[in-house]
Scaffold this motif. Structure first.
Motif, PDB file in Angstrom:
ATOM      1  N   PHE A   1     -28.074  -5.125 -22.958  1.00 51.83           N
ATOM      2  CA  PHE A   1     -27.104  -6.226 -22.979  1.00 51.83           C
ATOM      3  C   PHE A   1     -26.292  -6.168 -24.271  1.00 51.83           C
ATOM      4  O   PHE A   1     -25.065  -6.190 -24.265  1.00 51.83           O
ATOM      5  CB  PHE A   1     -27.836  -7.563 -22.862  1.00 51.83           C
ATOM      6  N   GLN A   2     -26.972  -6.039 -25.391  1.00 53.03           N
ATOM      7  CA  GLN A   2     -26.280  -6.053 -26.675  1.00 53.03           C
ATOM      8  C   GLN A   2     -25.478  -4.771 -26.901  1.00 53.03           C
ATOM      9  O   GLN A   2     -24.385  -4.805 -27.436  1.00 53.03           O
ATOM     10  CB  GLN A   2     -27.276  -6.300 -27.812  1.00 53.03           C
TER      11      GLN A   2
ATOM     12  N   HIS B   1     -11.679 -13.157 -28.798  1.00 51.93           N
ATOM     13  CA  HIS B   1     -11.558 -11.930 -28.007  1.00 51.93           C
ATOM     14  C   HIS B   1     -12.523 -11.889 -26.826  1.00 51.93           C
ATOM     15  O   HIS B   1     -12.416 -11.015 -25.974  1.00 51.93           O
ATOM     16  CB  HIS B   1     -11.754 -10.694 -28.897  1.00 51.93           C
TER      17      HIS B   1
ATOM     18  N   ASN C   1     -14.394  -8.514 -36.661  1.00 54.10           N
ATOM     19  CA  ASN C   1     -14.329  -8.604 -35.201  1.00 54.10           C
ATOM     20  C   ASN C   1     -15.490  -9.416 -34.639  1.00 54.10           C
ATOM     21  O   ASN C   1     -15.333 -10.188 -33.698  1.00 54.10           O
ATOM     22  CB  ASN C   1     -14.341  -7.200 -34.601  1.00 54.10           C
TER      23      ASN C   1
ATOM     24  N   LEU D   1     -25.392 -14.428 -36.539  1.00 50.23           N
ATOM     25  CA  LEU D   1     -24.831 -15.360 -35.580  1.00 50.23           C
ATOM     26  C   LEU D   1     -25.976 -16.171 -34.992  1.00 50.23           C
ATOM     27  O   LEU D   1     -27.012 -15.621 -34.617  1.00 50.23           O
ATOM     28  CB  LEU D   1     -24.134 -14.513 -34.522  1.00 50.23           C
TER      29      LEU D   1
ATOM     30  N   LEU E   1     -19.236 -12.677 -22.007  1.00 42.91           N
ATOM     31  CA  LEU E   1     -19.153 -13.668 -23.086  1.00 42.91           C
ATOM     32  C   LEU E   1     -17.929 -14.561 -22.969  1.00 42.91           C
ATOM     33  O   LEU E   1     -17.764 -15.489 -23.755  1.00 42.91           O
ATOM     34  CB  LEU E   1     -19.136 -12.965 -24.449  1.00 42.91           C
TER      35      LEU E   1
ATOM     36  N   HIS F   1     -14.944  -8.974 -23.509  1.00 38.34           N
ATOM     37  CA  HIS F   1     -16.267  -9.100 -22.879  1.00 38.34           C
ATOM     38  C   HIS F   1     -16.139  -9.921 -21.598  1.00 38.34           C
ATOM     39  O   HIS F   1     -16.900 -10.848 -21.348  1.00 38.34           O
ATOM     40  CB  HIS F   1     -17.252  -9.745 -23.843  1.00 38.34           C
TER      41      HIS F   1
ATOM     42  N   ASP G   1     -16.681  -3.553 -27.834  1.00 33.10           N
ATOM     43  CA  ASP G   1     -15.915  -3.777 -29.066  1.00 33.10           C
ATOM     44  C   ASP G   1     -15.483  -2.478 -29.715  1.00 33.10           C
ATOM     45  O   ASP G   1     -14.452  -2.416 -30.371  1.00 33.10           O
ATOM     46  CB  ASP G   1     -16.758  -4.535 -30.102  1.00 33.10           C
TER      47      ASP G   1
ATOM     48  N   ILE H   1     -28.555 -13.405 -33.678  1.00 32.23           N
ATOM     49  CA  ILE H   1     -27.954 -12.106 -33.344  1.00 32.23           C
ATOM     50  C   ILE H   1     -27.245 -11.613 -34.593  1.00 32.23           C
ATOM     51  O   ILE H   1     -26.384 -12.312 -35.127  1.00 32.23           O
ATOM     52  CB  ILE H   1     -26.945 -12.252 -32.191  1.00 32.23           C
TER      53      ILE H   1
HETATM   54  N1  LIG Z   1     -21.511 -11.379 -30.656  1.00 30.37           N
HETATM   55  C1  LIG Z   1     -21.295 -12.674 -30.710  1.00 30.37           C
HETATM   56  C2  LIG Z   1     -20.063 -12.979 -31.371  1.00 30.37           C
HETATM   57  C3  LIG Z   1     -19.330 -11.866 -31.841  1.00 30.37           C
HETATM   58  C4  LIG Z   1     -19.924 -10.760 -31.344  1.00 30.37           C
HETATM   59  O1  LIG Z   1     -20.652 -10.097 -31.963  1.00 30.37           O
HETATM   60  N2  LIG Z   1     -19.742 -10.491 -30.137  1.00 30.37           N
HETATM   61  C5  LIG Z   1     -20.413  -9.414 -29.677  1.00 30.37           C
HETATM   62  C6  LIG Z   1     -19.943  -8.392 -30.567  1.00 30.37           C
HETATM   63  S1  LIG Z   1     -18.236  -8.719 -30.979  1.00 30.37           S
HETATM   64  C7  LIG Z   1     -21.913  -9.689 -29.612  1.00 30.37           C
HETATM   65  O2  LIG Z   1     -22.681  -9.047 -30.198  1.00 30.37           O
HETATM   66  N3  LIG Z   1     -22.326 -10.702 -28.796  1.00 30.37           N
HETATM   67  C8  LIG Z   1     -23.662 -10.987 -28.513  1.00 30.37           C
HETATM   68  C9  LIG Z   1     -23.903 -12.250 -27.708  1.00 30.37           C
HETATM   69  O3  LIG Z   1     -23.124 -13.155 -27.777  1.00 30.37           O
HETATM   70  O4  LIG Z   1     -24.907 -12.287 -27.049  1.00 30.37           O
HETATM   71  C10 LIG Z   1     -21.281 -13.170 -29.337  1.00 30.37           C
HETATM   72  O5  LIG Z   1     -20.745 -12.450 -28.544  1.00 30.37           O
HETATM   73  O6  LIG Z   1     -21.858 -14.167 -29.032  1.00 30.37           O
END
Ligand SMILES: N[C@@H](CCC(=O)N[C@@H](CS)C(=O)NCC(=O)O)C(=O)O
Ligand SMILES: [Fe+2]
Lengths: 219, 281
Positions: free
Chosen positions: B224-225, B110, B104, B177, B119, B115, B232, B191
């Motif tokens: 935020f996180q 998604h 995920n 990430l 996001l 989000h 999710d 991240i």
């Molecule tokens: N997280 C990445 C991609 C996938 C993901 O983890 N999304 C959530 C969880 S699904 C996240 O932690 N996002 C943190 C962010 O982007 O700042 C994102 O959103 O940029």
């Protein structure tokens, strides 16, 4: 007005939601509830010996119970949300405000156990949560018979705001809302209120997809 | 049944900063374990039968293994760069397969739906073309040149920007990430999602970040996180089937989940199947 707040806290969300619904701006002071346990630190314990959040400060007024915060916000900015026009309604609102603490102690504790690893007897918490949901479902069905969509009236009151968050988040603690049609209908009614805001785990209403159109000869 | 090749991997089992001599009881892949801080300050991990397990402290967490790790924990060189804020987001338990939690995380499609307004946002739902490969030398899955329009990409972002991402899977239950860093365009924010497999359908997720952001208070970064991850969580708990299917026949790849396809292929190739559903062939 300063709210000591945690983004994932349904009790803090009650206050944010109430403020959003009646157009009050809050000064948000984020509290590192998890993993930092800041609500148990000296600064916040001095403000609230119970060691809980939310805490609402306005001048020299310090409130540590979310129900009192809802009363305060409504009394200040939107008294019609108090639902105190008749003796019966006033009492009904109070009844649900008190009842909302049972939701916190059952469904809320189940959620903390399942999500943030808090200790607790999960089977007992779920059982108490289900008992509370059944009571709420029955209350809402009676309201429908009276022709009223909300807990104490045909218009939303602080009682709805007090009960909505922990109910909507019951699945986070492993308690399904599938058996409660009146609760689901009420949840839609709350989420469609003007000014409604979300929190993680509580989604806004998405537009209904258009009904499928059947052409002649199909089906 | 074949040997679980994930046994020899490293998994997060605690926040290092919260570990004391009393320690915590938790589990790895069905085995109860105990984690505590020893008198020498190092982490000590004990398995269900009292044997000592490998342990190390890295990226804010204690890592351990039920088996015999053939490699040190994967490197995140950016984590040691001076000037980054290291954010311990804290554990969130999810009733889902540990592999599904990672999958995920890899799925950008998604964002606008789960989000919303953070996001992603409708109507900006399109995922542009990007590159995915399994890097043979490092033995990692990488997706690069992933671009996406985001209303609020980070706490430090003012308004909407097109964000660029790189995704990396260095271990079956971990993803790193790399994301456009609004205050420092030449650098990437890091991240991570570190997933502790408790059972095939239950995991503790330990998000962690290494960011260039001198402005935002730490608590805001954590919230935020956590907000994003808990959005999710409810999706993850409702996925069907609960285990991650590894048979390519069960999915219809679209551009958005090329990363997921590569991840599943890589899992299958290594026999990383704890939390997976293998369809008879
Ligand atoms: N997280 C990445 C991609 C996938 C993901 O983890 N999304 C959530 C969880 S699904 C996240 O932690 N996002 C943190 C962010 O982007 O700042 C994102 O959103 O940029
Ligand atoms: Fe997500």
């Amino acid at each position: 007005m300063k709210l000591y707040d945690y983004a994932l806290s349904p009790s803090c969300y009650k206050v944010r939601l109430m403020a959003a619904l009646i157009g009050v701006t809050l000064d948000i002071r984020p509290v590192d509830f998890h993993p930092g346990c800041e609500h148990r630190g000296p600064e916040l314990m001095a403000l609230n010996p119970a060691g809980s959040i939310p805490i609402l400060e306005d001048g020299d007024l310090v409130l540590t119970e979310s129900s009192a915060m809802l009363v305060y916000l409504a009394a200040k900015a939107a008294p019609q949300w108090l639902g105190n026009d008749t003796a019966g309604r006033t009492a009904r609102v109070q009844q649900w405000l008190s009842f909302s603490h049972r939701l916190t102690a059952s469904l809320g504790a189940a959620r903390l156990h399942e999500m943030l690893l808090r200790p607790g007897n999960i089977a007992a918490l779920r059982e108490q949560g289900i008992a509370a949901l059944r009571e709420l479902e029955a209350g809402l069905v009676e309201q429908h018979i009276r022709g009223q969509r909300f807990l104490a009236s045909d218009r939303p009151t602080i009682a709805d705001v007090a009960c909505f968050p922990y109910v909507a988040l019951a699945p986070d603690g492993g308690v399904s809302l599938d058996p409660y049609p009146a609760i689901r209908l009420w949840s839609r009614a709350v989420r469609s209120l003007e000014g409604f805001i979300e929190m993680p785990g509580i989604h806004r209403l998405h537009e209904l997809t258009p009904a499928p159109v059947l052409k002649v000869g199909e089906a | 049944m074949t040997r679980n090749t994930m046994i020899d991997g490293w998994y997060p089992v605690s926040l290092a900063s919260q570990l004391d001599a009393h320690g915590r009881r938790t589990a790895l892949m069905g085995e109860p374990i105990a984690v505590r801080r020893g008198e020498d300050g190092n982490a000590q991990v004990t398995g269900g039968n009292g044997r000592d397990l490998p342990a190390c402290i890295r990226y804010g967490h204690v890592w351990s293994s039920l088996g015999d790790p053939q490699k040190p924990l994967f490197a995140i060189p950016e984590a040691d760069q001076p000037g980054r804020r290291l954010v311990e987001v804290g554990v969130v338990r999810v009733r889902c397969s540990p592999l599904r939690a990672v999958e995920n995380f890899l799925d950008i499609a998604h964002f606008p739906f789960v989000h919303t307004d953070i996001l992603g946002a409708e109507p900006h739902t399109e995922v542009q073309n990007y590159k995915v490969d399994i890097r043979e030398d490092e033995d990692e899955v990488w997706a690069t040149q992933v671009k996406f329009y985001q209303p609020q990409a980070a706490k430090s972002a003012e308004g909407g920007i097109t964000t660029e991402y790189m995704y990396r899977v260095p271990a079956p239950t971990c993803s790193v990430l790399y994301k456009t860093c609004p205050p420092r365009p030449a650098e990437w924010d890091v991240i991570t999602l570190f997933v502790q497999p408790l059972a095939e359908d239950l995991c503790d997720v330990w998000p962690w970040m290494a960011l260039f952001d001198d402005e935002t208070p730490m608590t805001d970064l954590i919230h935020f996180q956590q907000t994003i991850f808990v959005q999710d969580r409810s999706i993850l708990e409702n996925q069907i089937p609960r285990l991650l299917p590894l048979d390519p026949g069960m999915e219809i790849p679209t551009r958005a989940d090329l990363t997921s396809v590569a991840y599943r292929r890589w899992l299958k190739r290594h026999g990383y199947t704890y939390g997976a559903q293998l369809v008879a062939q």
